[in-house]
Write an enzyme that holds these catalytic residues in place. Sequence first.
Site, PDB file in Angstrom:
ATOM      1  N   GLY A  12       0.846  -1.204   0.000  1.00 50.35           N
ATOM      2  CA  GLY A  12       0.000   0.000   0.000  1.00 50.35           C
ATOM      3  C   GLY A  12       0.875   1.245   0.000  1.00 50.35           C
ATOM      4  O   GLY A  12       0.519   2.281   0.558  1.00 50.35           O
ATOM      5  N   GLN A  16      -1.753   7.597   0.985  1.00 49.21           N
ATOM      6  CA  GLN A  16      -1.417   8.853   1.682  1.00 49.21           C
ATOM      7  C   GLN A  16      -0.223   8.669   2.623  1.00 49.21           C
ATOM      8  O   GLN A  16       0.685   9.495   2.651  1.00 49.21           O
ATOM      9  CB  GLN A  16      -2.633   9.356   2.480  1.00 49.21           C
ATOM     10  N   ASP A  38       2.089  -2.030  -4.372  1.00 47.25           N
ATOM     11  CA  ASP A  38       0.707  -1.529  -4.341  1.00 47.25           C
ATOM     12  C   ASP A  38      -0.047  -2.173  -5.493  1.00 47.25           C
ATOM     13  O   ASP A  38       0.568  -2.760  -6.386  1.00 47.25           O
ATOM     14  CB  ASP A  38       0.713   0.015  -4.495  1.00 47.25           C
ATOM     15  N   ARG A  40      -1.967  -0.125  -7.285  1.00 48.54           N
ATOM     16  CA  ARG A  40      -1.935   0.991  -8.242  1.00 48.54           C
ATOM     17  C   ARG A  40      -0.581   1.077  -8.928  1.00 48.54           C
ATOM     18  O   ARG A  40       0.390   0.494  -8.476  1.00 48.54           O
ATOM     19  CB  ARG A  40      -2.054   2.332  -7.503  1.00 48.54           C
ATOM     20  N   TYR A 146     -15.367   0.029   9.314  1.00 42.38           N
ATOM     21  CA  TYR A 146     -13.917   0.306   9.381  1.00 42.38           C
ATOM     22  C   TYR A 146     -13.416   0.092  10.814  1.00 42.38           C
ATOM     23  O   TYR A 146     -12.424  -0.612  11.044  1.00 42.38           O
ATOM     24  CB  TYR A 146     -13.694   1.745   8.918  1.00 42.38           C
ATOM     25  N   LYS A 150     -10.880  -2.721  12.254  1.00 43.08           N
ATOM     26  CA  LYS A 150      -9.628  -2.348  12.937  1.00 43.08           C
ATOM     27  C   LYS A 150      -9.561  -2.997  14.327  1.00 43.08           C
ATOM     28  O   LYS A 150      -8.501  -3.453  14.758  1.00 43.08           O
ATOM     29  CB  LYS A 150      -9.503  -0.823  13.058  1.00 43.08           C
TER      30      LYS A 150
HETATM   31  N1  LIG Z   1      -4.816   8.424   6.534  1.00 46.35           N
HETATM   32  C1  LIG Z   1      -5.362   8.469   7.743  1.00 46.35           C
HETATM   33  O1  LIG Z   1      -5.806   9.531   8.219  1.00 46.35           O
HETATM   34  C2  LIG Z   1      -5.406   7.199   8.589  1.00 46.35           C
HETATM   35  C3  LIG Z   1      -5.883   7.281   9.904  1.00 46.35           C
HETATM   36  C4  LIG Z   1      -5.964   6.127  10.663  1.00 46.35           C
HETATM   37  C5  LIG Z   1      -5.498   4.910  10.145  1.00 46.35           C
HETATM   38  N2  LIG Z   1      -5.031   4.864   8.867  1.00 46.35           N
HETATM   39  C6  LIG Z   1      -4.611   3.546   8.343  1.00 46.35           C
HETATM   40  O2  LIG Z   1      -3.323   3.631   7.738  1.00 46.35           O
HETATM   41  C7  LIG Z   1      -3.258   2.731   6.626  1.00 46.35           C
HETATM   42  C8  LIG Z   1      -2.861   3.495   5.362  1.00 46.35           C
HETATM   43  O3  LIG Z   1      -3.807   4.535   5.173  1.00 46.35           O
HETATM   44  P1  LIG Z   1      -3.708   5.568   3.965  1.00 46.35           P
HETATM   45  O4  LIG Z   1      -4.390   6.790   4.415  1.00 46.35           O
HETATM   46  O5  LIG Z   1      -2.337   5.640   3.425  1.00 46.35           O
HETATM   47  O6  LIG Z   1      -4.667   4.835   2.919  1.00 46.35           O
HETATM   48  P2  LIG Z   1      -4.773   5.064   1.335  1.00 46.35           P
HETATM   49  O7  LIG Z   1      -6.135   4.631   0.926  1.00 46.35           O
HETATM   50  O8  LIG Z   1      -4.298   6.427   0.976  1.00 46.35           O
HETATM   51  O9  LIG Z   1      -3.684   4.032   0.791  1.00 46.35           O
HETATM   52  C9  LIG Z   1      -3.895   2.635   0.808  1.00 46.35           C
HETATM   53  C10 LIG Z   1      -3.128   2.041  -0.361  1.00 46.35           C
HETATM   54  O10 LIG Z   1      -3.355   0.640  -0.364  1.00 46.35           O
HETATM   55  C11 LIG Z   1      -3.515   0.213  -1.696  1.00 46.35           C
HETATM   56  N3  LIG Z   1      -4.297  -1.017  -1.738  1.00 46.35           N
HETATM   57  C12 LIG Z   1      -5.637  -1.161  -1.562  1.00 46.35           C
HETATM   58  N4  LIG Z   1      -5.984  -2.443  -1.726  1.00 46.35           N
HETATM   59  C13 LIG Z   1      -4.841  -3.132  -1.986  1.00 46.35           C
HETATM   60  C14 LIG Z   1      -4.561  -4.499  -2.263  1.00 46.35           C
HETATM   61  N5  LIG Z   1      -5.530  -5.409  -2.313  1.00 46.35           N
HETATM   62  N6  LIG Z   1      -3.272  -4.850  -2.486  1.00 46.35           N
HETATM   63  C15 LIG Z   1      -2.272  -3.931  -2.455  1.00 46.35           C
HETATM   64  N7  LIG Z   1      -2.487  -2.612  -2.225  1.00 46.35           N
HETATM   65  C16 LIG Z   1      -3.763  -2.221  -2.002  1.00 46.35           C
HETATM   66  C17 LIG Z   1      -4.235   1.364  -2.387  1.00 46.35           C
HETATM   67  O11 LIG Z   1      -4.030   1.326  -3.795  1.00 46.35           O
HETATM   68  C18 LIG Z   1      -3.584   2.579  -1.715  1.00 46.35           C
HETATM   69  O12 LIG Z   1      -2.479   3.058  -2.466  1.00 46.35           O
HETATM   70  C19 LIG Z   1      -4.624   2.050   6.549  1.00 46.35           C
HETATM   71  O13 LIG Z   1      -4.583   0.841   7.284  1.00 46.35           O
HETATM   72  C20 LIG Z   1      -5.528   3.022   7.264  1.00 46.35           C
HETATM   73  O14 LIG Z   1      -6.652   2.391   7.806  1.00 46.35           O
HETATM   74  C21 LIG Z   1      -4.991   5.967   8.071  1.00 46.35           C
END
Ligand SMILES: NC(=O)c1ccc[n+]([C@@H]2O[C@H](COP(=O)([O-])OP(=O)(O)OC[C@H]3O[C@@H](n4cnc5c(N)ncnc54)[C@H](O)[C@@H]3O)[C@@H](O)[C@H]2O)c1
Length: 322
Positions: A12, A16, A38, A40, A146, A150
């Site tokens: 992933g 972000q 990833d 993507r 979600y 988690k």
């Molecule tokens: N961004 C936040 O504010 C936040 C807050 C709390 C927890 N988190 C956790 O942090 C982690 C990352 O969050 P983020 O904000 O970067 O998410 P995001 O959605 O920006 O990135 C997730 C990435 O995972 C990839 N992905 C999705 N399905 C996939 C698969 N089957 N195989 C491989 N890659 C795959 C997507 O293409 C994407 O690039 C997640 O577990 C999220 O729950 C994020």
Amino acid sequence: MNIVKDKILVIGACGQIGVELTTELRRLYGSDNVIASDLRDEHILLKGTGPYVSCDVMNKEMLHSIIVQHKITQVYLLAAILSATGEKNPALAWHINMQSLLNVLDIAKEEKLSKIYWPSSIAVFGPTSPRQNTPQHTVIEPTTIYGISKYAGERWCEYYHNNYGVDVRSLRYPGLISYKSVPGGGTTDYAVEIYHEALKNNSYECFLTEDTYLPMMYMPDAIRATIELMEAPIDQIKIRSSYNLSAMSFSPKEIGSAINKLIPDFKMTYKEDFRQQIANSWPQSIDDSSAQQDWGWKPEYNLESMTVDMLENLKVQYNLPC
Ligand SMILES: NC(=O)c1ccc[n+]([C@@H]2O[C@H](COP(=O)([O-])OP(=O)(O)OC[C@H]3O[C@@H](n4cnc5c(N)ncnc54)[C@H](O)[C@@H]3O)[C@@H](O)[C@H]2O)c1
């Protein structure tokens, strides 16, 4: 600290958090020792900075062979369906969020990987949890899919640690704010969009009400917290479900005022949507004293310093005068 012989896989990596975490891991461990992956296409900011493999974390065989082939010792699993997107397709969110983690934990157990990182979220808390300074250990009854996924994931992490000795570490991130890579469908996305819109249009229509307080953190703090947790000596990691983590808490009105200090004619309007209900079920602020005590966590950014940094960096991206 023996960081030279580790070989890291970030799953992933184009999201972000992944873009910035991969960049920092490459700086610390060496570009060739950090493999980005990833579903993507490779993110533009990662291109040319180190190895990239396309991988669907749901395909366990493919993941297993990538881990063996590249002699991976640590995995950072960031792939997930986030809160707002999850509510639109609960079955998919449950499936992806659970199976991705179980695939990684199983392979970690089989291949005796040295460390796993998997983020949880403040979304594990629900309306029956205390909303102010939510403690590490308290009532946990999440109402979003979600949050449910988690929370179940946290229990699996602790289970794999207790029963199979997997060194899995986790943080309950608050809403994360960043300028490098766009957010992926969460309830706190407004706090990123607002900076872009302030510079592009001098105005922003917020999907949460003006007094909706939520816990938030600037991305450099989140990246540092993640690496500090992963680098901490094993005997300092006392919580194997997931650590509460905190930096700041603010409402849409307060972030608007912080922007107003730097862009005086910026205007905000409010039109709540389905994400308001999600936000209403979450804490307003978090008690992270366990993280402070166990491995010395301390945030650096507050709302004001983050706002200055966000606007400075986004002006460069939009070619605006600084
Ligand atoms: N961004 C936040 O504010 C936040 C807050 C709390 C927890 N988190 C956790 O942090 C982690 C990352 O969050 P983020 O904000 O970067 O998410 P995001 O959605 O920006 O990135 C997730 C990435 O995972 C990839 N992905 C999705 N399905 C996939 C698969 N089957 N195989 C491989 N890659 C795959 C997507 O293409 C994407 O690039 C997640 O577990 C999220 O729950 C994020």
